[in-house]
Design a protein around this motif. Structure first.
Motif, PDB file in Angstrom:
ATOM      1  N   GLN A  28       3.281   4.353 -18.745  1.00 48.12           N
ATOM      2  CA  GLN A  28       2.696   5.689 -18.782  1.00 48.12           C
ATOM      3  C   GLN A  28       3.076   6.394 -17.488  1.00 48.12           C
ATOM      4  O   GLN A  28       3.826   5.852 -16.673  1.00 48.12           O
ATOM      5  CB  GLN A  28       1.181   5.585 -18.956  1.00 48.12           C
ATOM      6  CG  GLN A  28       0.770   4.853 -20.225  1.00 48.12           C
ATOM      7  CD  GLN A  28      -0.713   4.562 -20.293  1.00 48.12           C
ATOM      8  OE1 GLN A  28      -1.454   4.779 -19.339  1.00 48.12           O
ATOM      9  NE2 GLN A  28      -1.164   4.051 -21.432  1.00 48.12           N
ATOM     10  N   SER A  29       2.565   7.568 -17.266  1.00 51.72           N
ATOM     11  CA  SER A  29       2.986   8.346 -16.100  1.00 51.72           C
ATOM     12  C   SER A  29       2.663   7.656 -14.781  1.00 51.72           C
ATOM     13  O   SER A  29       3.445   7.719 -13.828  1.00 51.72           O
ATOM     14  CB  SER A  29       2.341   9.731 -16.133  1.00 51.72           C
ATOM     15  OG  SER A  29       0.921   9.621 -16.130  1.00 51.72           O
ATOM     16  N   ASP A  30       1.514   6.989 -14.695  1.00 48.90           N
ATOM     17  CA  ASP A  30       1.112   6.375 -13.433  1.00 48.90           C
ATOM     18  C   ASP A  30       0.661   4.933 -13.600  1.00 48.90           C
ATOM     19  O   ASP A  30       0.026   4.361 -12.716  1.00 48.90           O
ATOM     20  CB  ASP A  30      -0.022   7.175 -12.781  1.00 48.90           C
ATOM     21  CG  ASP A  30      -1.289   7.184 -13.648  1.00 48.90           C
ATOM     22  OD1 ASP A  30      -1.215   6.790 -14.830  1.00 48.90           O
ATOM     23  OD2 ASP A  30      -2.349   7.592 -13.133  1.00 48.90           O
ATOM     24  N   ARG A  31       0.998   4.317 -14.737  1.00 42.72           N
ATOM     25  CA  ARG A  31       0.516   2.964 -15.010  1.00 42.72           C
ATOM     26  C   ARG A  31       1.494   2.227 -15.924  1.00 42.72           C
ATOM     27  O   ARG A  31       2.113   2.814 -16.800  1.00 42.72           O
ATOM     28  CB  ARG A  31      -0.861   3.032 -15.689  1.00 42.72           C
ATOM     29  CG  ARG A  31      -1.455   1.693 -16.063  1.00 42.72           C
ATOM     30  CD  ARG A  31      -2.739   1.897 -16.855  1.00 42.72           C
ATOM     31  NE  ARG A  31      -3.746   2.610 -16.085  1.00 42.72           N
ATOM     32  CZ  ARG A  31      -4.696   2.009 -15.378  1.00 42.72           C
ATOM     33  NH1 ARG A  31      -4.767   0.691 -15.350  1.00 42.72           N
ATOM     34  NH2 ARG A  31      -5.584   2.723 -14.709  1.00 42.72           N
ATOM     35  N   ILE A  32       1.598   0.927 -15.702  1.00 38.26           N
ATOM     36  CA  ILE A  32       2.369   0.065 -16.590  1.00 38.26           C
ATOM     37  C   ILE A  32       1.477  -1.097 -16.983  1.00 38.26           C
ATOM     38  O   ILE A  32       0.919  -1.786 -16.122  1.00 38.26           O
ATOM     39  CB  ILE A  32       3.642  -0.490 -15.907  1.00 38.26           C
ATOM     40  CG1 ILE A  32       4.418   0.619 -15.200  1.00 38.26           C
ATOM     41  CG2 ILE A  32       4.531  -1.183 -16.941  1.00 38.26           C
ATOM     42  CD1 ILE A  32       4.079   0.738 -13.739  1.00 38.26           C
ATOM     43  N   ASN A  33       1.304  -1.287 -18.269  1.00 40.78           N
ATOM     44  CA  ASN A  33       0.519  -2.401 -18.773  1.00 40.78           C
ATOM     45  C   ASN A  33       1.453  -3.479 -19.298  1.00 40.78           C
ATOM     46  O   ASN A  33       2.333  -3.202 -20.114  1.00 40.78           O
ATOM     47  CB  ASN A  33      -0.416  -1.939 -19.898  1.00 40.78           C
ATOM     48  CG  ASN A  33      -1.473  -0.978 -19.396  1.00 40.78           C
ATOM     49  OD1 ASN A  33      -2.054  -1.184 -18.336  1.00 40.78           O
ATOM     50  ND2 ASN A  33      -1.713   0.078 -20.155  1.00 40.78           N
ATOM     51  N   GLY A  34       1.260  -4.685 -18.809  1.00 47.16           N
ATOM     52  CA  GLY A  34       2.087  -5.794 -19.243  1.00 47.16           C
ATOM     53  C   GLY A  34       1.254  -6.891 -19.876  1.00 47.16           C
ATOM     54  O   GLY A  34       0.110  -7.133 -19.472  1.00 47.16           O
ATOM     55  N   HIS A  35       1.804  -7.547 -20.878  1.00 44.39           N
ATOM     56  CA  HIS A  35       1.117  -8.648 -21.554  1.00 44.39           C
ATOM     57  C   HIS A  35       2.118  -9.769 -21.790  1.00 44.39           C
ATOM     58  O   HIS A  35       3.257  -9.520 -22.197  1.00 44.39           O
ATOM     59  CB  HIS A  35       0.534  -8.168 -22.890  1.00 44.39           C
ATOM     60  CG  HIS A  35      -0.237  -9.224 -23.617  1.00 44.39           C
ATOM     61  ND1 HIS A  35       0.275  -9.916 -24.686  1.00 44.39           N
ATOM     62  CD2 HIS A  35      -1.489  -9.709 -23.427  1.00 44.39           C
ATOM     63  CE1 HIS A  35      -0.628 -10.777 -25.128  1.00 44.39           C
ATOM     64  NE2 HIS A  35      -1.704 -10.674 -24.380  1.00 44.39           N
ATOM     65  N   LEU A  36       1.702 -10.993 -21.526  1.00 45.64           N
ATOM     66  CA  LEU A  36       2.540 -12.170 -21.716  1.00 45.64           C
ATOM     67  C   LEU A  36       1.820 -13.152 -22.619  1.00 45.64           C
ATOM     68  O   LEU A  36       0.633 -13.447 -22.416  1.00 45.64           O
ATOM     69  CB  LEU A  36       2.856 -12.818 -20.367  1.00 45.64           C
ATOM     70  CG  LEU A  36       3.716 -14.088 -20.354  1.00 45.64           C
ATOM     71  CD1 LEU A  36       4.516 -14.168 -19.050  1.00 45.64           C
ATOM     72  CD2 LEU A  36       2.871 -15.351 -20.506  1.00 45.64           C
ATOM     73  N   LEU A  37       2.533 -13.665 -23.605  1.00 43.12           N
ATOM     74  CA  LEU A  37       1.978 -14.637 -24.540  1.00 43.12           C
ATOM     75  C   LEU A  37       3.042 -15.671 -24.855  1.00 43.12           C
ATOM     76  O   LEU A  37       4.173 -15.323 -25.193  1.00 43.12           O
ATOM     77  CB  LEU A  37       1.542 -13.934 -25.832  1.00 43.12           C
ATOM     78  CG  LEU A  37       1.081 -14.826 -26.995  1.00 43.12           C
ATOM     79  CD1 LEU A  37      -0.229 -15.528 -26.647  1.00 43.12           C
ATOM     80  CD2 LEU A  37       0.921 -14.001 -28.268  1.00 43.12           C
ATOM     81  N   ASP A  38       2.684 -16.944 -24.714  1.00 40.21           N
ATOM     82  CA  ASP A  38       3.569 -18.010 -25.160  1.00 40.21           C
ATOM     83  C   ASP A  38       2.720 -19.181 -25.651  1.00 40.21           C
ATOM     84  O   ASP A  38       1.500 -19.070 -25.765  1.00 40.21           O
ATOM     85  CB  ASP A  38       4.565 -18.430 -24.061  1.00 40.21           C
ATOM     86  CG  ASP A  38       3.911 -18.953 -22.798  1.00 40.21           C
ATOM     87  OD1 ASP A  38       2.940 -19.738 -22.912  1.00 40.21           O
ATOM     88  OD2 ASP A  38       4.357 -18.600 -21.690  1.00 40.21           O
TER      89      ASP A  38
END
Length: 246
Positions: A28-38
């Motif tokens: 997004q403009s001022d945020r990055i959301n990350g998700h990891l799944l294994d």
């Protein structure tokens, strides 16, 4: 480097499945959301920035192998104040990764690398089949597009021929940085990390619930949970493996 031997009960189903890792980013403009799944982990990370530096970091450990792993979330606060244009290699200089959950740090660094890009969603999917006797084909996709497909045996690439003999463990970052452009390098690194954790498929950590993490001395010093203080009281959570399919 992969641990050669872990003190867990062996998995009798090894050779019939694969390790799958999914890494998603939403910018997004001022945020990055990350998700990891294994198969063995699940975690979330949000990076907030002002267009120049990291201003806030929020992490969440959802599924983790030891009770000490959750404490690594606090280590992410060391990223606050760093320029979002910081070269990725600088986040790992001097063995810094050993003070973090390596998976959560990788996710945070990946998110920061996309901070200057427009709003978008990215999904990486990597798959590493169980390796018994024959070589296996490992691959990674970005938004369903195949990026890397390698035939590997005992931690080395056999095909494509131009990469023959290249290691997936120690030394990977050095050769991969020279061989790939930035987008390919990102995908290739996720694939190499997936190969690294695929050793877990050989075991049944779920049957080691409550056992001290220090019973695996080969892991000592590799990450936050196995650093000097946390490992003293850390025990295995006994989380069951999640079987993922691409």
């Amino acid at each position: 480097m992969r641990p050669k031997q872990l003190n867990f009960p062996l998995n009798p189903d090894y050779g019939t499945g694969s390790t799958v890792r999914r890494v998603s980013l939403r910018t997004q403009s001022d945020r990055i959301n990350g998700h990891l799944l294994d198969n063995f982990h699940e975690m979330h990370c949000s990076i907030v920035h002002d267009g120049t530096i990291v201003t806030a970091v929020v992490g969440q450990s959802i599924r983790i192998p030891t009770t000490a792993c959750a404490g690594a979330v606090g280590q992410l606060q060391s990223l606050i104040g760093l320029p979002i244009c910081t070269p990725r290699r600088d986040f790992y200089a001097g063995g810094i990764a050993r003070h973090h959950c390596t998976h959560l740090l990788d996710l945070a660094v990946l998110a920061i690398a996309h901070a200057q890009q427009p709003s978008m969603e990215i999904l990486y999917e990597a798959e590493v089949p169980d390796e018994v006797e024959l070589p296996v084909v490992i691959a990674v996709w970005r938004n369903s597009d195949l990026i890397c497909r390698w035939l590997v045996r005992q931690g080395a690439i056999l095909e494509p021929l131009e990469l023959r003999g290249r290691p997936l463990g120690t030394g990977f970052a050095a050769w991969a940085s020279a061989a790939f452009d930035q987008d390919q390098l990102e995908a290739a690194t996720i694939l190499a990390r997936t190969w690294l954790i695929a050793v877990g498929r050989r075991y049944r950590p779920s049957q080691a619930a409550g056992r001290p993490a220090r019973e695996n001395p080969v892991m000592l010093g590799r990450c936050y949970a196995y650093s000097a203080e946390p490992v003293k009281t850390a025990v295995m959570t006994g989380e069951k493996e999640v079987h993922l399919h691409r």
